[in-house]
Structures are given as structure tokens and as C-alpha cells.
Design a protein around this motif. Structure first.
Motif, PDB file in Angstrom:
ATOM      1  N   LEU A   7       0.856  -1.231   0.113  1.00  0.00           N
ATOM      2  CA  LEU A   7       0.014  -0.037   0.065  1.00  0.00           C
ATOM      3  C   LEU A   7       1.086   1.440   0.012  1.00  0.00           C
ATOM      4  CD1 LEU A   7      -2.792   0.859   0.144  1.00  0.00           C
ATOM      5  CD2 LEU A   7      -2.552   1.117   2.695  1.00  0.00           C
ATOM      6  N   ARG A   8       0.910   1.913  -0.785  1.00  0.00           N
ATOM      7  CA  ARG A   8       1.402   3.567  -0.904  1.00  0.00           C
ATOM      8  C   ARG A   8       0.600   4.474  -0.126  1.00  0.00           C
ATOM      9  NH1 ARG A   8       2.021   7.688  -6.015  1.00  0.00           N
ATOM     10  NH2 ARG A   8       3.361   9.351  -4.842  1.00  0.00           N
ATOM     11  N   HIS A   9       1.202   5.315   0.754  1.00  0.00           N
ATOM     12  CA  HIS A   9       0.632   6.155   1.617  1.00  0.00           C
ATOM     13  C   HIS A   9      -0.330   6.993   0.732  1.00  0.00           C
ATOM     14  CE1 HIS A   9       2.697   9.497  -0.158  1.00  0.00           C
ATOM     15  NE2 HIS A   9       3.923   8.594  -0.072  1.00  0.00           N
ATOM     16  N   ASN A  18       2.614  18.880  -5.720  1.00  0.00           N
ATOM     17  CA  ASN A  18       3.306  18.630  -7.080  1.00  0.00           C
ATOM     18  C   ASN A  18       4.814  18.540  -6.924  1.00  0.00           C
ATOM     19  OD1 ASN A  18       3.554  16.763  -9.029  1.00  0.00           O
ATOM     20  ND2 ASN A  18       3.249  18.473 -10.709  1.00  0.00           N
ATOM     21  N   ARG A  19       5.329  18.344  -5.562  1.00  0.00           N
ATOM     22  CA  ARG A  19       6.989  18.491  -5.301  1.00  0.00           C
ATOM     23  C   ARG A  19       7.373  17.267  -5.126  1.00  0.00           C
ATOM     24  NH1 ARG A  19       6.604  22.768  -0.772  1.00  0.00           N
ATOM     25  NH2 ARG A  19       8.736  23.149  -0.714  1.00  0.00           N
ATOM     26  N   PHE A  20       8.684  17.175  -5.645  1.00  0.00           N
ATOM     27  CA  PHE A  20       9.428  16.048  -5.287  1.00  0.00           C
ATOM     28  C   PHE A  20       9.850  15.720  -4.087  1.00  0.00           C
ATOM     29  CE2 PHE A  20      10.876  16.773  -9.759  1.00  0.00           C
ATOM     30  CZ  PHE A  20      10.769  15.588 -10.543  1.00  0.00           C
ATOM     31  N   THR A  21       9.303  14.633  -3.374  1.00  0.00           N
ATOM     32  CA  THR A  21       9.493  14.489  -1.908  1.00  0.00           C
ATOM     33  C   THR A  21      10.710  13.417  -1.273  1.00  0.00           C
ATOM     34  OG1 THR A  21       7.157  14.451  -1.878  1.00  0.00           O
ATOM     35  CG2 THR A  21       7.970  13.908   0.167  1.00  0.00           C
ATOM     36  N   GLY A  22      10.889  12.374  -1.807  1.00  0.00           N
ATOM     37  CA  GLY A  22      11.984  11.432  -1.462  1.00  0.00           C
ATOM     38  C   GLY A  22      11.898  11.186   0.101  1.00  0.00           C
ATOM     39  N   TRP A  23      12.856  11.888   0.689  1.00  0.00           N
ATOM     40  CA  TRP A  23      13.032  11.465   2.149  1.00  0.00           C
ATOM     41  C   TRP A  23      12.471  12.491   2.880  1.00  0.00           C
ATOM     42  CZ3 TRP A  23      17.577   7.963   4.498  1.00  0.00           C
ATOM     43  CH2 TRP A  23      17.517   6.783   3.769  1.00  0.00           C
ATOM     44  N   ASN A  86      12.079   3.441   3.226  1.00  0.00           N
ATOM     45  CA  ASN A  86      11.775   4.849   2.914  1.00  0.00           C
ATOM     46  C   ASN A  86      11.526   4.919   1.339  1.00  0.00           C
ATOM     47  OD1 ASN A  86      12.249   5.548   5.362  1.00  0.00           O
ATOM     48  ND2 ASN A  86      13.740   6.924   4.942  1.00  0.00           N
ATOM     49  N   GLU A  87      10.901   6.137   0.894  1.00  0.00           N
ATOM     50  CA  GLU A  87      10.977   6.381  -0.563  1.00  0.00           C
ATOM     51  C   GLU A  87      12.184   6.506  -1.230  1.00  0.00           C
ATOM     52  OE1 GLU A  87       9.859   6.053  -3.212  1.00  0.00           O
ATOM     53  OE2 GLU A  87       8.150   7.657  -3.539  1.00  0.00           O
ATOM     54  N   LYS A  88      12.416   6.390  -2.459  1.00  0.00           N
ATOM     55  CA  LYS A  88      13.747   6.448  -3.096  1.00  0.00           C
ATOM     56  C   LYS A  88      14.187   7.982  -3.103  1.00  0.00           C
ATOM     57  CE  LYS A  88      13.635   7.991  -7.714  1.00  0.00           C
ATOM     58  NZ  LYS A  88      13.580   8.121  -9.288  1.00  0.00           N
ATOM     59  N   HIS A  89      15.218   8.138  -2.376  1.00  0.00           N
ATOM     60  CA  HIS A  89      15.982   9.446  -2.395  1.00  0.00           C
ATOM     61  C   HIS A  89      16.069  10.097  -3.612  1.00  0.00           C
ATOM     62  CE1 HIS A  89      18.270  12.733  -0.926  1.00  0.00           C
ATOM     63  NE2 HIS A  89      18.176  12.317   0.621  1.00  0.00           N
ATOM     64  N   TYR A  90      15.376  11.399  -3.672  1.00  0.00           N
ATOM     65  CA  TYR A  90      15.481  12.155  -4.712  1.00  0.00           C
ATOM     66  C   TYR A  90      16.377  13.326  -5.042  1.00  0.00           C
ATOM     67  CZ  TYR A  90      11.407  11.105  -7.995  1.00  0.00           C
ATOM     68  OH  TYR A  90      10.584  10.367  -8.773  1.00  0.00           O
ATOM     69  N   GLY A  91      17.429  13.081  -4.285  1.00  0.00           N
ATOM     70  CA  GLY A  91      18.631  13.716  -4.133  1.00  0.00           C
ATOM     71  C   GLY A  91      18.333  15.559  -4.255  1.00  0.00           C
ATOM     72  N   ASN A  97       9.117  21.540  -7.804  1.00  0.00           N
ATOM     73  CA  ASN A  97       7.772  21.300  -8.358  1.00  0.00           C
ATOM     74  C   ASN A  97       8.010  20.349  -9.743  1.00  0.00           C
ATOM     75  OD1 ASN A  97       5.720  21.910 -10.577  1.00  0.00           O
ATOM     76  ND2 ASN A  97       4.617  22.445  -8.524  1.00  0.00           N
ATOM     77  N   LYS A  98       7.483  19.426  -9.645  1.00  0.00           N
ATOM     78  CA  LYS A  98       7.828  18.518 -10.881  1.00  0.00           C
ATOM     79  C   LYS A  98       7.265  19.152 -12.177  1.00  0.00           C
ATOM     80  CE  LYS A  98       7.077  14.425  -7.849  1.00  0.00           C
ATOM     81  NZ  LYS A  98       6.313  13.306  -7.432  1.00  0.00           N
ATOM     82  N   ALA A  99       5.966  19.961 -12.316  1.00  0.00           N
ATOM     83  CA  ALA A  99       5.887  20.345 -13.569  1.00  0.00           C
ATOM     84  C   ALA A  99       6.704  21.498 -14.114  1.00  0.00           C
ATOM     85  CB  ALA A  99       4.388  20.863 -13.706  1.00  0.00           C
ATOM     86  N   TRP A 113      14.396  11.089 -14.614  1.00  0.00           N
ATOM     87  CA  TRP A 113      14.839  10.972 -13.131  1.00  0.00           C
ATOM     88  C   TRP A 113      13.613  10.289 -12.250  1.00  0.00           C
ATOM     89  CZ3 TRP A 113      15.583  16.942 -13.859  1.00  0.00           C
ATOM     90  CH2 TRP A 113      17.083  17.258 -14.057  1.00  0.00           C
ATOM     91  N   ARG A 114      12.199  10.272 -12.864  1.00  0.00           N
ATOM     92  CA  ARG A 114      11.110   9.710 -11.927  1.00  0.00           C
ATOM     93  C   ARG A 114      11.163   8.160 -12.097  1.00  0.00           C
ATOM     94  NH1 ARG A 114       5.724  11.720 -13.224  1.00  0.00           N
ATOM     95  NH2 ARG A 114       5.186  11.200 -11.327  1.00  0.00           N
ATOM     96  N   ARG A 115      11.417   7.678 -13.367  1.00  0.00           N
ATOM     97  CA  ARG A 115      11.036   6.421 -13.658  1.00  0.00           C
ATOM     98  C   ARG A 115      12.156   5.309 -14.369  1.00  0.00           C
ATOM     99  NH1 ARG A 115       8.141   7.574 -10.665  1.00  0.00           N
ATOM    100  NH2 ARG A 115       6.053   7.982 -10.611  1.00  0.00           N
ATOM    101  N   SER A 116      13.262   5.808 -14.545  1.00  0.00           N
ATOM    102  CA  SER A 116      14.258   5.128 -15.265  1.00  0.00           C
ATOM    103  C   SER A 116      14.955   4.130 -14.382  1.00  0.00           C
ATOM    104  CB  SER A 116      15.399   5.948 -15.774  1.00  0.00           C
ATOM    105  OG  SER A 116      16.194   6.226 -14.701  1.00  0.00           O
ATOM    106  N   GLY A 183       5.563   5.293  -3.540  1.00  0.00           N
ATOM    107  CA  GLY A 183       5.552   5.131  -4.862  1.00  0.00           C
ATOM    108  C   GLY A 183       6.589   4.136  -5.427  1.00  0.00           C
ATOM    109  N   ASN A 184       7.924   4.685  -5.045  1.00  0.00           N
ATOM    110  CA  ASN A 184       9.191   4.011  -5.724  1.00  0.00           C
ATOM    111  C   ASN A 184       9.539   2.749  -4.844  1.00  0.00           C
ATOM    112  OD1 ASN A 184       9.459   5.671  -8.270  1.00  0.00           O
ATOM    113  ND2 ASN A 184       9.523   7.280  -6.870  1.00  0.00           N
ATOM    114  N   SER A 185       9.508   2.826  -3.579  1.00  0.00           N
ATOM    115  CA  SER A 185      10.137   1.714  -2.890  1.00  0.00           C
ATOM    116  C   SER A 185       9.097   0.646  -3.192  1.00  0.00           C
ATOM    117  CB  SER A 185      10.417   2.054  -1.478  1.00  0.00           C
ATOM    118  OG  SER A 185       8.931   2.602  -0.782  1.00  0.00           O
TER     119      SER A 185
HETATM  120  O1  LIG Z   1       9.128  11.113  -3.621  1.00  0.00           O
HETATM  121  C1  LIG Z   1       8.149  11.698  -4.378  1.00  0.00           C
HETATM  122  O2  LIG Z   1       8.038  12.782  -4.633  1.00  0.00           O
HETATM  123  C2  LIG Z   1       6.785  10.592  -4.572  1.00  0.00           C
HETATM  124  O3  LIG Z   1       6.800   9.914  -3.450  1.00  0.00           O
HETATM  125  C3  LIG Z   1       6.765   9.945  -5.642  1.00  0.00           C
HETATM  126  O4  LIG Z   1       7.180  10.637  -6.806  1.00  0.00           O
HETATM  127  P1  LIG Z   1       7.311  10.208  -8.338  1.00  0.00           P
HETATM  128  O5  LIG Z   1       5.870   9.697  -8.715  1.00  0.00           O
HETATM  129  O6  LIG Z   1       7.429  11.557  -8.954  1.00  0.00           O
HETATM  130  O7  LIG Z   1       8.316   9.311  -8.278  1.00  0.00           O
END
Ligand SMILES: O=C(O)[C@H](O)COP(=O)(O)O
Length: 248
Positions: A7-9, A18-23, A86-91, A97-99, A113-116, A183-185
Motif C-alpha cells: 500500500l502506497r501512503h 506536486n513537489r519531489f519528496t523522496g526522504w 523509505n521512498e527513493k531518495h530524490y537528491g 515542483n515536478k511540472a 529522473w522519476r522512472r528510469s 511510490g518508488n520503494s
Molecule cells: O517522492 C516523491 O516525490 C513521491 O513519493 C513519488 O514521486 P514520483 O511519482 O515523482 O516518483
């Protein structure tokens, strides 16, 4: 039949913005709490009964788990938290903001960056106060294991030791387990369970708070997997997640 539910949170404050969150340890929104409660109600309606639950060190996952267990009257079950979920660390993308980032660097680059599978965003600098090295909650983790950024591959490599040593072996005695993460973990765990290729994993977008059930046969091989809920609605939610990386 043995089962693991992933289950994703629920929606977090930075999902909403719509901001990159990561850790980054952001909280659930009101909508996120409602989504988590709905997930708990759905799991109860379908007759799920968990023996044990696992979650990350990040409050959006921890609070989602608590809402689910509350709705199911399962507050009493053992819960294990681990930083490896934890989520993938987004550095250095964390907070952006993603957009807007797609507007600046292009949608292709944001998709990478998001999906590769194996390309990570630029790392946080050593002195950046967001570096997990400065966060007391990770004080028992050797510094060399704490990320400053991660690709999905890196994320999978840090989750797997915990998956293999704790979560998966507990299926031998437990019947049904719940893993509430990110989402990514969770994409990493799903890639492992379904043996999804590095190319195909790019297309998987997980919606917030929709239970994803894995069933296992007597040899603990995956025998079936399905989301709980309306397939059309889930498809739309997945598309909305994918579109978060599009320019406005
Ligand atoms: O860390 C984040 O921003 C979200 O949990 C997942 O984002 P993503 O869908 O952009 O990978």
C-alpha cells in the motif's frame, strides 16, 4: 493462501503541491487521511486480517498504516518500521515542483529522473542540512549506506536486504502481511516480485492508498496479483501520477 498487501501512503502535502519528496518527512493531507481510511475499510470489506505490518521511517507511511489498522480494528498487531522501506531518495530535486522542473529541463529528462531504472538525480551536497547524515532517526545506519540520491536500482538494493531477511521469511509463519511504503520503494518491490524488466518498470505508476494484493502458492512463488478497487478508476489514478511530470 499466503498474501502480502502493498500500500502506497495517502496523499501527502507535497503530493498535493506536486513537489519531489523522496526522504523529506511531509505529513498527509486531509484527503490523504481519508484515502488511508478508505483503504482500511476496503481491506476490511474484502475480509483481510493481517498478522504483521511493515512500514518506513517516514510519517506519511506510518500515519497511513495507523489509519488502516484503526479502521480494521487491528491496532494491536506487531508493526515493524525500517529505514530501508523509505521512498527513493530524490537528491537535489527534493522540494522542487515536478511540472516546473519539466518546464526547465524537459519532460523527457523528468521521466528519466522519476522512472528510469538506473539513473539518479544529482545528489544533495554533503553540507546540505537535508542530508540524512544529519537526521537523528538514521543514527544507527552506517553513513556509507545513507543515500544522498538514488536511482530505482539503488533503492531496490537497499530494500532487498530487509525484504530477504525479515519481510519475506515471515510469510513462512504468517498468513497475511501488510507493507505500507512509497511510490518508488513499492515499485522496487513489485519489480522484484513480478520480475519486471528494467525497461518495463518505467511504465508503472502507483496511485496513493490503493491496496495491491500479492498471493503466493505453497512454495511461496507469486501466483496472482491484483489491485482492490474499480479498474477504470485505478487506471485514471495511475495516469494522473504519470502526468505529474508533464509541463503545465
Ligand atoms: O517522492 C516523491 O516525490 C513521491 O513519493 C513519488 O514521486 P514520483 O511519482 O515523482 O516518483
Amino acid at each position: 493462501m499466503k498474501k502480502i498487501v502493498l500500500l502506497r501512503h495517502g496523499e501527502s502535502a507535497w503530493n498535493k503541491e506536486n513537489r519531489f519528496t523522496g526522504w523529506t518527512d511531509v505529513d498527509l493531507t486531509e484527503k490523504g487521511v481519508a484515502e488511508a481510511e478508505k483503504a482500511g475499510e476496503t481491506l476490511k470489506e474484502y475480509g483481510f486480517n493481517f498478522d504483521k505490518a511493515y512500514t518506513s521511517y517516514l510519517k506519511r507511511a506510518v500515519k497511513t498504516l495507523n489509519c488502516v489498522l484503526d479502521k480494521m480494528n487491528l491496532d494491536w498487531i506487531p508493526v515493524e518500521k525500517n529505514w530501508r522501506l523509505n521512498e527513493k531518495h530524490y537528491g537535489d530535486l527534493q522540494g522542487l515542483n515536478k511540472a516546473e522542473t519539466a518546464g526547465k529541463y524537459g519532460e523527457e529528462q523528468v521521466l528519466i529522473w522519476r522512472r528510469s531504472y538506473d539513473i539518479a538525480p544529482n545528489p544533495l551536497s554533503e553540507k546540505d542540512l537535508r542530508n540524512p547524515h544529519f537526521d537523528y532517526r538514521y543514527h544507527e545506519v552506517p553513513d556509507a549506506e545513507l543515500p544522498r540520491t538514488e536511482s530505482l536500482k539503488d533503492t531496490i538494493e537497499r530494500i532487498m536486504p530487509y525484504w530477504e531477511s525479515d519481510i519475506f521469511p515471515s510469510l513462512k509463519t504468517a498468513h497475511t502481511l501488510l507493507v505500507v511504503a512509497h511510490g518508488n520503494s513499492l515499485r522496487g518491490i513489485i519489480k522484484h516480485l513480478k520480475n519486471i524488466s528494467d525497461e518495463d518498470i518505467v511504465k508503472l505508476n502507483l496511485p496513493t492508498a490503493v491496496p495491491y494484493v500479492f498471493e503466493f502458492d505453497e512454495n511461496l512463488n507469486v501466483s496472482n496479483d491484483y489491485f482492490l478497487g474499480n479498474p477504470e478508476e485505478i487506471k485514471k489514478l495511475m495516469e494522473a501520477v504519470a502526468n505529474q511530470g508533464k509541463k503545465k
